[in-house]
Design a protein around this motif. Structure first.
Motif, short mmCIF file in Angstrom:
data_model
loop_
_atom_site.label_atom_id
_atom_site.label_comp_id
_atom_site.label_asym_id
_atom_site.label_seq_id
_atom_site.Cartn_x
_atom_site.Cartn_y
_atom_site.Cartn_z
N MET A 249 62.10 79.47 27.88
CA MET A 249 60.82 79.87 28.53
C MET A 249 60.23 78.59 29.19
N ALA A 250 59.85 77.56 28.52
CA ALA A 250 58.88 76.41 28.61
C ALA A 250 59.87 75.52 29.91
N SER A 251 61.39 75.55 29.66
CA SER A 251 61.91 74.86 30.85
C SER A 251 61.97 75.49 32.18
N THR A 252 61.66 76.90 32.17
CA THR A 252 61.64 77.38 33.64
C THR A 252 60.16 77.09 34.21
N ILE A 253 59.28 76.77 33.50
CA ILE A 253 58.07 76.59 34.11
C ILE A 253 58.31 75.51 35.31
N PRO A 254 58.98 74.11 35.11
CA PRO A 254 59.09 73.42 36.29
C PRO A 254 59.61 73.86 37.59
N ALA A 255 60.51 74.89 37.25
CA ALA A 255 61.23 75.40 38.25
C ALA A 255 60.16 76.28 39.14
N ILE A 256 59.49 76.98 38.44
CA ILE A 256 58.22 77.80 39.13
C ILE A 256 57.56 77.16 40.07
N LEU A 257 57.26 75.81 39.41
CA LEU A 257 56.15 74.91 39.99
C LEU A 257 56.78 74.03 41.29
N SER B 222 61.08 83.12 41.23
CA SER B 222 61.15 82.44 40.06
C SER B 222 60.42 83.09 38.94
N LEU B 223 59.66 83.85 39.20
CA LEU B 223 58.78 84.73 38.13
C LEU B 223 59.65 85.56 37.33
N GLN B 224 60.69 86.16 38.20
CA GLN B 224 61.50 87.10 37.64
C GLN B 224 62.38 86.53 36.46
N GLN B 225 62.91 85.19 36.70
CA GLN B 225 63.77 84.34 35.71
C GLN B 225 62.79 83.99 34.42
N TRP B 226 61.50 83.67 34.89
CA TRP B 226 60.64 83.45 34.00
C TRP B 226 60.24 84.56 33.07
N ALA B 227 60.13 85.72 33.50
CA ALA B 227 60.12 86.93 32.73
C ALA B 227 61.14 87.36 32.00
N ILE B 228 62.22 86.84 32.28
CA ILE B 228 63.63 87.19 31.53
C ILE B 228 63.53 86.42 30.21
N THR B 229 63.07 85.08 30.57
CA THR B 229 62.72 84.14 29.35
C THR B 229 61.90 84.69 28.37
N TRP B 230 60.68 85.14 28.89
CA TRP B 230 59.72 85.87 27.85
C TRP B 230 60.17 87.06 27.16
N GLY B 231 61.32 87.64 27.68
CA GLY B 231 61.79 88.99 27.11
C GLY B 231 62.51 88.40 25.89
N ILE B 232 63.28 87.41 26.37
CA ILE B 232 64.29 86.78 25.16
C ILE B 232 63.40 86.28 24.06
N LEU B 233 62.26 85.64 24.61
CA LEU B 233 61.40 85.14 23.35
C LEU B 233 60.94 86.23 22.56
N ILE B 234 60.36 87.17 23.07
CA ILE B 234 59.52 88.34 22.55
C ILE B 234 60.64 89.10 21.42
N ALA B 235 61.66 89.21 22.12
CA ALA B 235 62.60 90.06 21.37
C ALA B 235 63.29 89.12 19.95
N PHE B 236 63.41 87.92 20.37
CA PHE B 236 63.84 87.08 19.19
C PHE B 236 62.84 87.20 17.92
N TRP B 237 61.82 87.05 18.21
CA TRP B 237 60.71 86.95 17.06
C TRP B 237 60.53 88.48 16.58
N ILE B 238 60.61 89.14 17.42
CA ILE B 238 60.59 90.45 16.76
C ILE B 238 61.76 90.92 15.83
N GLY B 239 62.67 90.50 16.12
CA GLY B 239 64.10 90.69 15.52
C GLY B 239 64.00 89.93 14.27
N VAL B 240 63.34 88.53 14.26
CA VAL B 240 62.94 87.83 13.14
C VAL B 240 62.20 88.65 12.24
N GLY B 241 61.06 89.27 12.64
CA GLY B 241 60.38 89.99 11.69
C GLY B 241 60.81 91.32 11.21
N THR B 242 61.58 91.92 12.01
CA THR B 242 62.08 93.12 11.39
C THR B 242 63.09 93.12 10.59
#
Length: 440
Positions: free
Chosen positions: A306-314, A139-159
């Motif tokens: 990102m946040a909704s993936t946490i219950p699945a991991i646990l 499940s950490l793989q999927q959580w990392a995917i969500t972090w990648g999406i989140l980071i890229a979204f906000w970088i895109g908003v900034g640039t």
């Protein structure tokens, strides 16, 4: 007493392979809406956007087919290292792209990398993990995917506020950063103990298991017992399997292959990557005014994911795979249905100057419902089909056929991803809310 701390660490580092995929989703969702990007590439049509997006998934389809052989021959670890290097090359090609052809080529290269990583990382994680925490590790793989999406979204908003081509080139160049981190980190990570045992490198396998479970104590009863179980399983599989791709299509492995393929195909037919790649357009249809506002709404979408993936991991190892998928299907389907109805009832469809269908939301209430339903869909997916779509195929094959089996199931995922990504932008502007009924 068994210590799972090192296993968590190694699995988390390997999960950077998922972060690379997530970053690509997030970065393209924003880049496609940037004015300088549109001007530089002569305002690609909806089909042109589909080609730019989907050639990444075409590359991933091809890479996942090859990765089964490389993971078996070179090892899981070296395949992940190779994938990270390929991703660096593709990111540089995209960032420096002088033409649309070069951009598509760079995306194809990055796709090849993700084909390697999306198959090999869950396999590597499953073989590092004890059975009682295997679901959580993958499940950490999927959580990392969500972090990648989140980071890229906000970088895109900034640039997006940069008034030059750097607004879209910089986010594409930055894709290389996590790939370099993954490459360097994996140099210090262990080989899969199951892969080592399969290559008759038992002493190395014992040392790795001891490092992962008992602080390096090779005399630990639990470690020795686990290695003996791995060796016994390998011995049994060698006696009953010829370990070729053809074996996947023979009884009893073919049923496992069918289940794995169906799971991966259905994960893509939820439409998750349509929501993620084209969410700014979807939010504008739902009544979010302005490109920056839709990008921020998409940034919030990344937080929900990102946040909704946490219950699945646990809790996924406690919930079970099948029940989680059933509940997730109900949640995602219901969200799509309400999203479609809110736009159909609360909005007016019209054609703009380019002949594309747009939606004018008549009431704020309907607009708010549509936006919330996008978030409900993403949360329902993140807690179910997101992680379990990767967990289930990775754990149903015997060791001798795991790499080859999961390469086929992962390829099925990317093939559907390619098809959906190619046609979705056209459907968004031709049938608008009808697309959500298809996914329902």
């Amino acid at each position: 007493m068994v210590n799972y701390g090192p296993t968590y660490l190694v699995s988390a580092i390997a999960s950077f392979g998922g972060l690379l995929f997530g970053y690509d989703i997030g970065v393209m969702a924003n880049v496609l809406t940037m004015d300088h990007f549109k001007d530089f590439f002569h305002h690609p049509s909806s089909f042109g956007e589909g080609v730019i997006v989907s050639f990444f998934t075409l590359g991933a389809f091809l890479g996942s087919l090859v990765s089964g052989q490389t993971a078996d021959r070179l090892s899981r670890k070296r395949t992940i290292i190779l994938g990270s290097l390929i991703f660096v090359v593709g990111s540089i090609v995209q960032g420096a792209a002088p033409s649309r052809a070069a951009l598509v080529t760079g995306r194809l290269i990055n796709g090849l990398s993700i084909g390697f990583l999306s198959h090999t990382v869950p396999t590597y994680q499953s073989e590092l993990s004890a059975p009682e925490i295997r679901g959580r590790m993958i499940s950490l793989q999927q959580w990392a995917i969500t972090w990648g999406i989140l980071i890229a979204f906000w970088i895109g908003v900034g640039t997006s506020s940069i008034t030059s081509n750097l607004s879209w080139r910089l986010p594409l160049y930055l894709q290389a950063v996590p790939a370099v981190i993954l490459f360097v980190s994996m140099l210090f990570m262990p080989y899969s103990p199951r892969w080592l045992a399969d290559k008759n490198r038992d002493e190395e396998a014992l040392a790795v298991l001891a490092r992962l479970r008992s602080g390096g104590d090779t005399s630990s009863y639990e470690v020795i017992e686990e290695l003996n179980m791995i060796k016994e399983q390998i011995k049994l599989e060698r006696e009953t399997s010829i370990r070729s791709y053809g074996e996947l299509f023979r009884f009893p492995i073919r049923r496992r292959l069918a289940l794995g393929v169906i799971t991966q195909v259905l994960q893509q037919l939820t439409g998750i990557n349509v929501i993620m790649y084209y969410a700014p357009t979807i939010f504008e249809q739902a009544g979010v005014g302005g490109s920056n506002a839709s990008r921020i709404a998409q940034g919030i979408n990344g937080v929900v994911n990102m946040a909704s993936t946490i219950p699945a991991i646990l809790f996924v190892d406690r919930w079970g795979r099948r029940k989680t998928l059933i509940i997730g299907a109900i949640g995602t389907g219901t969200a799509y249905l309400i999203l479609a109805l809110s736009i159909a009832i609360g909005g007016t469809v019209y054609k703009d100057a380019d002949g594309k269908k747009q939606v004018n939301m008549k009431t704020k209430g309907a607009s708010y419902v549509a936006i919330v339903m996008v978030y409900v869909f993403v949360a329902s997916f993140a807690i179910s089909w997101g992680p379990v779509g990767w967990i289930y195929p990775a754990e149903i094959f015997p060791m001798s056929m795991r790499a080859k089996g999961t390469s086929i199931t992962t390829a099925a995922n990317w093939l559907l991803n390619f098809v959906v990504g190619l046609i979705a932008p056209k459907l968004i502007v031709t049938i608008t809310w009808g697309l959500y009924l298809i996914f329902t």
